[in-house]
Motif scaffolding. Structure first.
Motif, short mmCIF file in Angstrom:
data_model
loop_
_atom_site.label_atom_id
_atom_site.label_comp_id
_atom_site.label_asym_id
_atom_site.label_seq_id
_atom_site.Cartn_x
_atom_site.Cartn_y
_atom_site.Cartn_z
N GLY A 4 83.99 96.64 -34.22
CA GLY A 4 84.24 97.64 -33.09
C GLY A 4 85.77 97.76 -33.18
N VAL A 5 85.79 96.49 -33.08
CA VAL A 5 87.78 95.41 -33.43
C VAL A 5 87.94 96.01 -34.90
CG1 VAL A 5 89.13 93.47 -33.26
CG2 VAL A 5 87.24 93.29 -31.61
N ALA A 6 87.48 95.92 -35.36
CA ALA A 6 87.47 96.49 -37.49
C ALA A 6 88.20 97.58 -36.93
CB ALA A 6 86.61 95.68 -38.18
N GLY A 7 87.09 98.37 -36.37
CA GLY A 7 87.45 99.48 -36.54
C GLY A 7 88.12 100.62 -35.93
N VAL A 8 88.88 99.51 -34.95
CA VAL A 8 90.16 100.16 -34.00
C VAL A 8 91.86 99.55 -34.50
CG1 VAL A 8 91.73 99.77 -31.59
CG2 VAL A 8 89.14 99.97 -31.85
N ALA A 9 91.61 98.51 -34.78
CA ALA A 9 92.73 98.50 -36.26
C ALA A 9 92.57 99.11 -37.20
CB ALA A 9 92.25 96.63 -36.16
N GLY A 10 91.70 99.28 -37.63
CA GLY A 10 92.04 100.36 -38.88
C GLY A 10 92.04 101.67 -38.42
N LEU A 11 91.64 102.46 -37.33
CA LEU A 11 92.47 103.45 -37.28
C LEU A 11 94.03 103.53 -36.74
CD1 LEU A 11 89.95 104.35 -34.83
CD2 LEU A 11 89.98 105.90 -36.73
N ALA A 12 94.26 102.52 -35.86
CA ALA A 12 95.89 102.16 -35.49
C ALA A 12 96.68 102.06 -37.22
CB ALA A 12 95.65 100.81 -34.99
N LEU A 13 96.00 101.76 -38.08
CA LEU A 13 96.17 101.12 -39.17
C LEU A 13 96.62 102.58 -39.69
CD1 LEU A 13 98.34 99.21 -41.15
CD2 LEU A 13 94.99 98.25 -42.36
#
Length: 291
Positions: A99-108
């Motif tokens: 989930g953390v990876a997903g949130v950071a990826g969406l922000a990117l």
């Protein structure tokens, strides 16, 4: 009994984290080579990479633990197999990291506008889970090294480069091949160590398929790739010879594997290979920026 913070850190297998840091460094260096380094894009890419790495480590702990594959394994603490954490807690930890990876990826992707990269993120999470999870894990069929090469090489290196520049360069491609190869080498060393227990547990890794001798040869070849890349790339950018200095860290590991080390003797090999990879990435990223 609940696992302590130290046991959760051990279960995250922090010694494997250079696999996720090194590709981002090289990708950022390749962006710097054409004057387009972006610090916040690199930072977000690093968060994505680290979170996925820790997530897959917890996911492997969970899946191997419930299958009994880790019951007699040599190496770092396994949370589920040792009984210090419940399977459900470790599974939750894996998905929190995803989930953390997903949130950071969406922000990117939101900040860069490269929305198609969401599909790459989805595939990356699926690959992380199904490595040892699901009814037919591909890590149990000898495809682990291929996945590691792809996701810690082209995906991580070129992804970091692309979100900053919107393009793929030849130094980036060369760095991706180098990092993918040595990252796969870390897994080969890990599976060489676990070869006897994996074989008895029915986990058919590439090491089990190849056998002891050919697995050792493969390890040496994969670890040599970054240094060959340094020499080839130095034809255009002499500063890239700096990467050869990382061989100082790789030589002890190669010597141990070549001389037939087994079991506990191979644990330092994983550490030294990871450190050599990180050193190569730092030196090469710096050289690319200077070029």
């Amino acid at each position: 009994m609940a696992a302590t913070a130290g046991q959760w850190v051990a279960g995250a297998r922090v010694r494997t984290l250079p696999n996720s840091v090194a590709p981002v460094i090289v990708g950022a260096g390749a962006a710097g080579a054409i004057g387009e380094f972006n610090w916040w894009a690199s930072l977000l890419a690093l968060v994505v990479s680290l979170a996925l790495q820790v997530g897959v480590n917890y996911a492997n702990d969970y899946s191997d633990g419930i299958r009994g594959t880790d019951d007699t394994r040599v190496g770092p603490l396994r949370l589920v197999a040792s009984g210090v954490a419940s399977a459900s807690a470790v599974k939750l930890a894996a998905f929190v990291c995803f989930g953390v990876a997903g949130v950071a990826g969406l922000a990117l992707v939101a900040l860069t506008g490269h929305w198609w990269l969401i599909s790459v993120g989805v595939v990356s999470v699926a690959a992380a889970w199904f490595y040892t999870g699901g009814p037919k894990p591909y890590g149990y069929a000898g495809w682990g090294e291929v996945a590691v090469f792809a996701f810690f090489g082209p995906v991580a290196v070129l992804g970091t480069l692309y979100v900053q520049t919107g393009e793929v360069t030849w130094p980036g491609v060369a760095g991706a091949v180098a990092l993918g190869s040595i990252s796969a080498g870390v897994l080969v060393a890990n599976n060489l160590r676990d070869l006897p227990t994996d074989e008895s547990a029915g986990k058919i890794t590439l090491a089990v398929r190849l056998g002891d001798r050919r697995t050792r040869i493969l390890y040496v070849v994969l670890v040599a790739v970054p240094f060959v890349v340094s020499v080839v790339m130095a034809i255009a950018h002499p500063w890239l010879l700096l990467g050869l200095l990382a061989a100082v860290l790789a030589v002890p590991a190669v010597r141990t594997v070549s001389r037939g080390g087994t079991g506990m003797a191979l644990i330092p090999v994983l550490r030294d290979t990871s450190l050599a990879m990180l050193a190569w990435a730092v030196l090469t990223g710096l050289a690319l920026a200077l070029s």
